[in-house]
Design a protein around this motif. Structure first.
Motif, PDB file in Angstrom:
ATOM      1  N   MET A  50      51.124  35.777  33.528  1.00  0.00           N
ATOM      2  CA  MET A  50      50.677  35.631  34.648  1.00  0.00           C
ATOM      3  C   MET A  50      49.236  35.535  34.670  1.00  0.00           C
ATOM      4  SD  MET A  50      49.682  37.335  38.604  1.00  0.00           S
ATOM      5  CE  MET A  50      49.741  35.720  39.340  1.00  0.00           C
ATOM      6  N   ILE A  51      48.988  33.735  34.278  1.00  0.00           N
ATOM      7  CA  ILE A  51      47.597  32.986  34.606  1.00  0.00           C
ATOM      8  C   ILE A  51      46.884  33.568  33.302  1.00  0.00           C
ATOM      9  CG2 ILE A  51      46.854  32.715  36.841  1.00  0.00           C
ATOM     10  CD1 ILE A  51      45.287  35.147  36.734  1.00  0.00           C
ATOM     11  N   GLY A  52      47.665  33.470  32.535  1.00  0.00           N
ATOM     12  CA  GLY A  52      47.765  33.699  31.303  1.00  0.00           C
ATOM     13  C   GLY A  52      47.230  35.063  30.446  1.00  0.00           C
ATOM     14  N   LEU A  53      47.478  35.753  31.193  1.00  0.00           N
ATOM     15  CA  LEU A  53      46.895  37.430  31.205  1.00  0.00           C
ATOM     16  C   LEU A  53      47.492  38.625  31.164  1.00  0.00           C
ATOM     17  CD1 LEU A  53      44.405  37.225  34.601  1.00  0.00           C
ATOM     18  CD2 LEU A  53      43.696  36.602  32.326  1.00  0.00           C
ATOM     19  N   TYR A  54      47.125  38.652  29.688  1.00  0.00           N
ATOM     20  CA  TYR A  54      47.825  40.029  29.183  1.00  0.00           C
ATOM     21  C   TYR A  54      47.973  40.899  30.164  1.00  0.00           C
ATOM     22  CZ  TYR A  54      48.306  37.987  24.850  1.00  0.00           C
ATOM     23  OH  TYR A  54      48.720  36.823  24.062  1.00  0.00           O
ATOM     24  N   LEU A  55      48.826  42.502  30.196  1.00  0.00           N
ATOM     25  CA  LEU A  55      48.864  42.648  30.689  1.00  0.00           C
ATOM     26  C   LEU A  55      47.353  43.890  31.699  1.00  0.00           C
ATOM     27  CD1 LEU A  55      51.234  44.645  33.150  1.00  0.00           C
ATOM     28  CD2 LEU A  55      51.249  46.286  31.459  1.00  0.00           C
ATOM     29  N   GLU A  56      46.758  44.184  30.306  1.00  0.00           N
ATOM     30  CA  GLU A  56      45.384  44.590  30.465  1.00  0.00           C
ATOM     31  C   GLU A  56      44.584  44.337  31.073  1.00  0.00           C
ATOM     32  OE1 GLU A  56      47.648  45.973  26.061  1.00  0.00           O
ATOM     33  OE2 GLU A  56      46.761  44.013  27.676  1.00  0.00           O
ATOM     34  N   GLU A  57      44.111  42.788  31.176  1.00  0.00           N
ATOM     35  CA  GLU A  57      43.142  42.024  31.824  1.00  0.00           C
ATOM     36  C   GLU A  57      43.552  41.830  33.455  1.00  0.00           C
ATOM     37  OE1 GLU A  57      43.271  39.208  27.543  1.00  0.00           O
ATOM     38  OE2 GLU A  57      44.601  38.719  29.105  1.00  0.00           O
ATOM     39  N   ILE A  58      44.971  41.944  33.898  1.00  0.00           N
ATOM     40  CA  ILE A  58      45.296  41.892  35.586  1.00  0.00           C
ATOM     41  C   ILE A  58      44.680  43.260  36.079  1.00  0.00           C
ATOM     42  CG2 ILE A  58      48.063  41.949  36.998  1.00  0.00           C
ATOM     43  CD1 ILE A  58      48.567  40.094  34.442  1.00  0.00           C
ATOM     44  N   THR A  59      44.250  42.825  36.802  1.00  0.00           N
ATOM     45  CA  THR A  59      43.798  44.352  38.262  1.00  0.00           C
ATOM     46  C   THR A  59      44.165  44.520  38.934  1.00  0.00           C
ATOM     47  OG1 THR A  59      41.839  42.638  38.886  1.00  0.00           O
ATOM     48  CG2 THR A  59      42.045  44.019  36.519  1.00  0.00           C
ATOM     49  N   GLU A  60      44.688  45.113  39.639  1.00  0.00           N
ATOM     50  CA  GLU A  60      45.365  45.393  41.182  1.00  0.00           C
ATOM     51  C   GLU A  60      43.858  45.050  42.030  1.00  0.00           C
ATOM     52  OE1 GLU A  60      46.961  49.160  43.834  1.00  0.00           O
ATOM     53  OE2 GLU A  60      46.881  49.431  41.719  1.00  0.00           O
ATOM     54  N   GLY A  61      44.621  44.338  43.110  1.00  0.00           N
ATOM     55  CA  GLY A  61      43.737  43.661  44.118  1.00  0.00           C
ATOM     56  C   GLY A  61      43.334  42.200  44.001  1.00  0.00           C
ATOM     57  N   ARG A  62      44.023  42.064  42.493  1.00  0.00           N
ATOM     58  CA  ARG A  62      43.272  40.603  42.635  1.00  0.00           C
ATOM     59  C   ARG A  62      44.460  39.948  43.902  1.00  0.00           C
ATOM     60  NH1 ARG A  62      42.087  37.558  36.220  1.00  0.00           N
ATOM     61  NH2 ARG A  62      42.222  35.386  37.631  1.00  0.00           N
ATOM     62  N   VAL A  63      43.352  38.724  43.845  1.00  0.00           N
ATOM     63  CA  VAL A  63      43.694  37.152  44.955  1.00  0.00           C
ATOM     64  C   VAL A  63      44.703  36.257  44.278  1.00  0.00           C
ATOM     65  CG1 VAL A  63      43.887  36.200  47.026  1.00  0.00           C
ATOM     66  CG2 VAL A  63      43.546  38.919  46.996  1.00  0.00           C
ATOM     67  N   VAL A  64      45.287  35.842  43.604  1.00  0.00           N
ATOM     68  CA  VAL A  64      45.241  34.098  43.209  1.00  0.00           C
ATOM     69  C   VAL A  64      45.900  33.268  44.059  1.00  0.00           C
ATOM     70  CG1 VAL A  64      46.172  32.635  41.410  1.00  0.00           C
ATOM     71  CG2 VAL A  64      45.873  35.369  40.883  1.00  0.00           C
ATOM     72  N   GLU A  65      44.485  32.102  44.828  1.00  0.00           N
ATOM     73  CA  GLU A  65      45.388  30.975  45.500  1.00  0.00           C
ATOM     74  C   GLU A  65      46.001  30.491  44.525  1.00  0.00           C
ATOM     75  OE1 GLU A  65      44.618  31.108  48.502  1.00  0.00           O
ATOM     76  OE2 GLU A  65      43.260  32.511  48.752  1.00  0.00           O
ATOM     77  N   LEU A  66      46.915  29.805  45.238  1.00  0.00           N
ATOM     78  CA  LEU A  66      47.607  29.076  44.374  1.00  0.00           C
ATOM     79  C   LEU A  66      48.102  27.615  44.851  1.00  0.00           C
ATOM     80  CD1 LEU A  66      50.882  31.296  44.830  1.00  0.00           C
ATOM     81  CD2 LEU A  66      49.276  31.344  43.213  1.00  0.00           C
ATOM     82  N   GLY A  67      47.510  27.463  45.529  1.00  0.00           N
ATOM     83  CA  GLY A  67      47.413  25.406  46.011  1.00  0.00           C
ATOM     84  C   GLY A  67      48.268  25.613  47.541  1.00  0.00           C
ATOM     85  N   SER A  68      48.120  24.530  47.661  1.00  0.00           N
ATOM     86  CA  SER A  68      48.926  24.288  49.026  1.00  0.00           C
ATOM     87  C   SER A  68      50.343  22.901  48.917  1.00  0.00           C
ATOM     88  CB  SER A  68      47.905  23.491  50.356  1.00  0.00           C
ATOM     89  OG  SER A  68      48.118  22.127  49.684  1.00  0.00           O
ATOM     90  N   HIS A  69      51.323  23.155  50.063  1.00  0.00           N
ATOM     91  CA  HIS A  69      52.476  21.817  49.833  1.00  0.00           C
ATOM     92  C   HIS A  69      52.654  21.609  50.778  1.00  0.00           C
ATOM     93  CE1 HIS A  69      56.098  20.779  48.518  1.00  0.00           C
ATOM     94  NE2 HIS A  69      56.114  20.177  49.473  1.00  0.00           N
TER      95      HIS A  69
END
Length: 159
Positions: A1-20
């Motif tokens: 996910m977004i180029g990150l390894y499991l260890e780098e991913i934090t719970e609660g992080r919000v990723v805005e994906l854009g719109s359609h």
């Protein structure tokens, strides 16, 4: 996910994906190919349908989420490569749950998508890999929640 390894991913992080943006023409074209129900194809038939108006297939809203998700990941990975970093490879998704279409999406609507990390864990059955859990949402231009699901994606640990 977004180029990150499991260890780098934090719970609660919000990723805005854009719109359609959903146009009448795109709603009908998608429905013709993938979900040919009258209320997705014809305005007159839609008036007699469950929403009273031409509406996008739920699968169209889901496909637009995926399009935004993939584009966000590709941009993040490209930025990492520009910085001389090696992004984590993307893994497969073993599925999703609690998929809900809460409001119809109609011509002229623009959905804004986001994903929120809700958890992660290493996989005992696949050494070197983990699962990242997320809650995913789509909001219309009135900030009304119209689409959501809980997903998971396999993500590698740092080698």
């Amino acid at each position: 996910m977004i180029g990150l390894y499991l260890e780098e991913i934090t719970e609660g992080r919000v990723v805005e994906l854009g719109s359609h943006h959903f146009t009448r023409e795109a709603i009908i074209a998608f429905a013709r190919q993938y979900d040919p129900q009258p209320f997705h194809l014809d305005e007159a038939a839609a008036r007699e349908g469950p929403f009273g108006v031409l509406s996008a297939s739920g699968w169209h809203t889901a496909a637009a989420w995926m399009k935004c998700y993939v584009a966000t990941n590709q941009r993040a990975e490209a930025r990492m490569r520009e910085q001389g970093l090696s992004p984590a490879p993307s893994g497969p998704s073993p599925g999703l749950v609690h998929l809900r279409w809460l409001r119809p999406v109609t011509p002229g609507d623009t959905l804004r998508y986001r994903t929120t990390i809700t958890g992660k864990r290493e996989l005992k059955s696949r050494p070197g890999w983990g699962l990242v859990f997320s809650h995913n949402e789509g909001f219309n231009q009135n900030d009304e929640l119209v689409f959501c699901f809980d997903g998971k994606v396999m993500t590698p640990l740092r080698p």
